[in-house]
Design a protein around this motif. Sequence first.
Motif, PDB file in Angstrom:
ATOM      1  N   GLY A  56       0.831  -1.195   0.000  1.00 28.63           N
ATOM      2  CA  GLY A  56       0.000   0.000   0.000  1.00 28.63           C
ATOM      3  C   GLY A  56       0.864   1.244   0.000  1.00 28.63           C
ATOM      4  N   SER A  57       0.411   2.269  -0.663  1.00 30.87           N
ATOM      5  CA  SER A  57       1.211   3.480  -0.814  1.00 30.87           C
ATOM      6  C   SER A  57       1.193   4.336   0.448  1.00 30.87           C
ATOM      7  CB  SER A  57       0.705   4.294  -2.000  1.00 30.87           C
ATOM      8  OG  SER A  57      -0.567   4.835  -1.710  1.00 30.87           O
ATOM      9  N   VAL A  58       2.218   5.171   0.563  1.00 34.58           N
ATOM     10  CA  VAL A  58       2.292   6.110   1.680  1.00 34.58           C
ATOM     11  C   VAL A  58       1.080   7.039   1.634  1.00 34.58           C
ATOM     12  CG1 VAL A  58       3.592   8.050   2.641  1.00 34.58           C
ATOM     13  CG2 VAL A  58       4.809   5.989   1.874  1.00 34.58           C
ATOM     14  N   SER A  59       0.727   7.529   0.444  1.00 34.06           N
ATOM     15  CA  SER A  59      -0.405   8.462   0.349  1.00 34.06           C
ATOM     16  C   SER A  59      -1.714   7.800   0.798  1.00 34.06           C
ATOM     17  CB  SER A  59      -0.541   9.010  -1.073  1.00 34.06           C
ATOM     18  OG  SER A  59      -0.773   7.972  -1.998  1.00 34.06           O
ATOM     19  N   HIS A  60      -1.891   6.529   0.471  1.00 33.83           N
ATOM     20  CA  HIS A  60      -3.101   5.817   0.904  1.00 33.83           C
ATOM     21  C   HIS A  60      -3.133   5.707   2.427  1.00 33.83           C
ATOM     22  CE1 HIS A  60      -6.456   3.029   0.761  1.00 33.83           C
ATOM     23  NE2 HIS A  60      -5.791   2.259   1.601  1.00 33.83           N
ATOM     24  N   LYS A  61      -1.981   5.400   3.027  1.00 33.69           N
ATOM     25  CA  LYS A  61      -1.906   5.297   4.485  1.00 33.69           C
ATOM     26  C   LYS A  61      -2.130   6.651   5.144  1.00 33.69           C
ATOM     27  CE  LYS A  61       1.156   1.326   4.433  1.00 33.69           C
ATOM     28  NZ  LYS A  61       2.529   0.855   4.683  1.00 33.69           N
ATOM     29  N   VAL A  62      -1.606   7.717   4.542  1.00 31.84           N
ATOM     30  CA  VAL A  62      -1.813   9.062   5.083  1.00 31.84           C
ATOM     31  C   VAL A  62      -3.304   9.390   5.067  1.00 31.84           C
ATOM     32  CG1 VAL A  62      -1.434  11.534   4.676  1.00 31.84           C
ATOM     33  CG2 VAL A  62       0.491   9.940   4.543  1.00 31.84           C
ATOM     34  N   GLN A  63      -3.979   9.088   3.973  1.00 36.85           N
ATOM     35  CA  GLN A  63      -5.421   9.330   3.888  1.00 36.85           C
ATOM     36  C   GLN A  63      -6.167   8.578   4.977  1.00 36.85           C
ATOM     37  OE1 GLN A  63      -6.321   8.089  -0.090  1.00 36.85           O
ATOM     38  NE2 GLN A  63      -5.725  10.041  -0.991  1.00 36.85           N
TER      39      GLN A  63
END
Length: 176
Positions: A158-165
Amino acid sequence: MVRKVLIATDGSDTAMRAVDVGADLAAKSGVPVVLVHVYLRDHLSEGLRHMAEVEYDAAEGGNRLFAALSSLPHARFPQADLLPEHATSEDRVLSAVARSVLDAAERAAHEHGVRDVERVTDDGDPARRIVEAAEETGADMIVTGARGLSDLKSAVFGSVSHKVQHLSPVTVVTVR
């Protein structure tokens, strides 16, 4: 109303697009920007890690760390050509990369008209550190690139941006 924009950057092309979008939003709103770079520990190859641990002596025929880093492909290790010749350890290399990435992002933010720029360098899990930096600095919007330097890893985990969201209590803008 947005009061402060946090922009996460790893120096990748997508991250620089996020810097442009975030800086443009901040400039139009007249609010400060916080630029965040989390050390790229997971993106250093084993060869680069080894080079960072060993100080090469040019007099003995070895490559200096600066020369070795400068020969790496730009996409694998951005801004490598701007690293100082005295970078001799992994932490110094990571710090030099962070400074270089944040310098480029700050220049871009100023070009968009942002007057107030704060810089944060951090270490640890990128998504968690980005969200924590937003909380610590009072940012009420996070801007990040959809994909950065960790494309292969993000395809699996999973991407960093997805985790940030997922983790962020504030608005997250993801730039492609």
